[in-house]
Scaffold this active site. Structure first.
Site, PDB file in Angstrom:
ATOM      1  N   HIS A  30      56.842  26.467  29.707  1.00 51.12           N
ATOM      2  CA  HIS A  30      56.156  25.312  30.572  1.00 51.12           C
ATOM      3  C   HIS A  30      55.854  25.538  31.901  1.00 51.12           C
ATOM      4  O   HIS A  30      55.142  24.683  32.586  1.00 51.12           O
ATOM      5  CB  HIS A  30      56.961  24.138  30.264  1.00 51.12           C
ATOM      6  CG  HIS A  30      56.317  22.816  29.712  1.00 51.12           C
ATOM      7  ND1 HIS A  30      54.821  22.569  30.180  1.00 51.12           N
ATOM      8  CD2 HIS A  30      56.523  21.881  29.082  1.00 51.12           C
ATOM      9  CE1 HIS A  30      54.669  21.415  29.782  1.00 51.12           C
ATOM     10  NE2 HIS A  30      55.646  20.910  28.911  1.00 51.12           N
ATOM     11  N   ASP A  59      50.737  24.433  29.224  1.00 58.62           N
ATOM     12  CA  ASP A  59      50.880  23.008  29.057  1.00 58.62           C
ATOM     13  C   ASP A  59      50.426  22.598  27.565  1.00 58.62           C
ATOM     14  O   ASP A  59      49.541  23.500  26.813  1.00 58.62           O
ATOM     15  CB  ASP A  59      49.858  22.293  29.767  1.00 58.62           C
ATOM     16  CG  ASP A  59      50.312  22.372  31.305  1.00 58.62           C
ATOM     17  OD1 ASP A  59      51.516  22.197  31.750  1.00 58.62           O
ATOM     18  OD2 ASP A  59      49.525  22.777  32.230  1.00 58.62           O
TER      19      ASP A  59
END
Length: 370
Positions: free
Chosen positions: A337, A341
């Site tokens: 992350h 995304d």
């Protein structure tokens, strides 16, 4: 006799490597292909395997030191038993790793074998039922490979903030097509045609469109990899290996099928080289091969994502107002992350789904672009 282990060639332009971590200590017994240490260069970080079996007698290079390719990094006293001792071990069907050698540098002697056999015989005579023994647990030694896997998985989970998403795909046409041609492909190519090369082809095409998935986090910047080198998981001898298909996007489906077969066979035979397992940029795993329908993979550090293809299952669905049976597969993606995304990963998975759903009768297995 002593065997010198040298710094291997880790790439065409690589002239030196740095020892990050030793995985063995002086006095440790190792088998051929057991990892000895972690080495990093400006291109890759890999584990250096032992080229022989024996006992570590000297570690020449310290952690953090950088040495030239070809320089001696450690020495191993090879575990050669006399012919008589080796014959004795074979006759009784023993695993030499179970024997504790009392000879020089841990070599196994005839007395070691005979003492082991005597103890084993006494144990068999004394053994009763499990309830009589009171044996409710067993300690299983952790192999060097398992230790390396544990360390890598821990590093990935501790350093990479994992996020996870899944998408479902209709592969009815692909299943029908593969059933039509698999026997002819087996006769022509000499290898089985599984669904995996179709999955890989769809992934490589999606990676070209979304190169951010083919990257890794590097602190102050993100490294986008220009080559698409697919790592894939192979279970072998209670361990997990990730051989690499280099420039997978330049292969057709048939070529991917042949390469997967060749590398998987080498993994199970314990003959993978450093070149075979280094340089991966994205990992795919066919977890569906053992019946899994949902998984949350741990990312193959330091890559930015890992994708699993689950089992293909039949499900009812409404098509043009009629209830029919279709073939569905789940694709599960774990992402770093820091790099990725949900939006881009969702687009990436949709592109793979679109490609897989387009495979069917007429798909050319020997075309670079399908």
């Amino acid at each position: 006799m002593a065997e010198s282990i040298t710094m291997p060639q880790l790439g065409e332009s690589v002239t030196e490597g740095t020892i990050i971590r030793w995985l063995v200590q002086i006095g440790d017994k190792v088998k051929q292909y057991d990892p000895l240490c972690e080495v990093t260069t400006d291109k890759v970080t890999v584990e250096v395997p032992s080229v022989t079996s024996g006992v570590i007698t000297e570690i020449v290079v310290s952690e953090g030191d950088t040495v030239q390719v070809g320089a001696v990094i450690c020495r191993i006293e090879t575990a050669e038993f006399s012919p008589a001792v080796w014959k004795l071990i074979q006759e009784h069907g023993l695993d030499s790793s179970q024997l504790k050698g009392t000879g020089r540098f841990g070599r196994i002697t005839r007395n070691d074998v005979m003492e082991f056999l005597e103890k084993r015989g006494a144990l068999v005579e004394d053994m009763g039922s499990p309830s009589e023994q009171g044996e409710l647990e067993e300690k299983v030694p952790v192999t060097a490979v398992r230790k390396a896997i544990a360390r890598r998985m821990s590093q990935s989970k501790q350093e990479i903030p994992h996020a996870w998403t899944m998408i479902e795909c209709d592969v009815t046409s692909l299943v029908q097509f593969r059933n039509e041609i698999k026997e002819q492909f087996q006769r022509t190519e000499g290898v089985a045609l599984t669904y995996f090369p179709f999955f890989m082809k769809a992934v490589t095409e999606a990676l070209k469109e979304f190169p951010i998935l083919n990257s890794q986090w590097a602190g102050e910047h993100i490294i986008l990899k220009k080559e698409i080198n697919l790592s894939f998981a192979v279970a072998a001898d209670r361990a997990l290996y990730t051989p690499v298909i280099r420039n997978a996007d330049r292969m057709d489906i048939a070529g991917l099928a042949r390469t997967v077969h060749q590398l998987a066979r080498k993994a199970r035979a314990g003959s993978l080289t450093i070149e075979d397992v280094s340089g991966g940029t994205f990992t795919v795993n066919n977890t569906g091969s053992f019946g899994s329908v949902l998984s949350a993979p741990i990312i193959n550090y330091p890559q930015a994502a890992m994708l699993t293809f689950e089992a293909i299952v039949k499900r009812p669905a409404l098509v043009d107002g009629m209830l029919v049976e279709i073939d569905k597969v789940n694709m599960c993606l774990s992402m770093d992350h820091r790099v990725l995304d949900g939006w881009v990963c969702g687009q990436f998975l949709q592109r793979i789904r679109n490609r897989l759903e387009s495979f069917g009768t007429g798909t050319d297995l020997y075309s670079y672009s399908v």
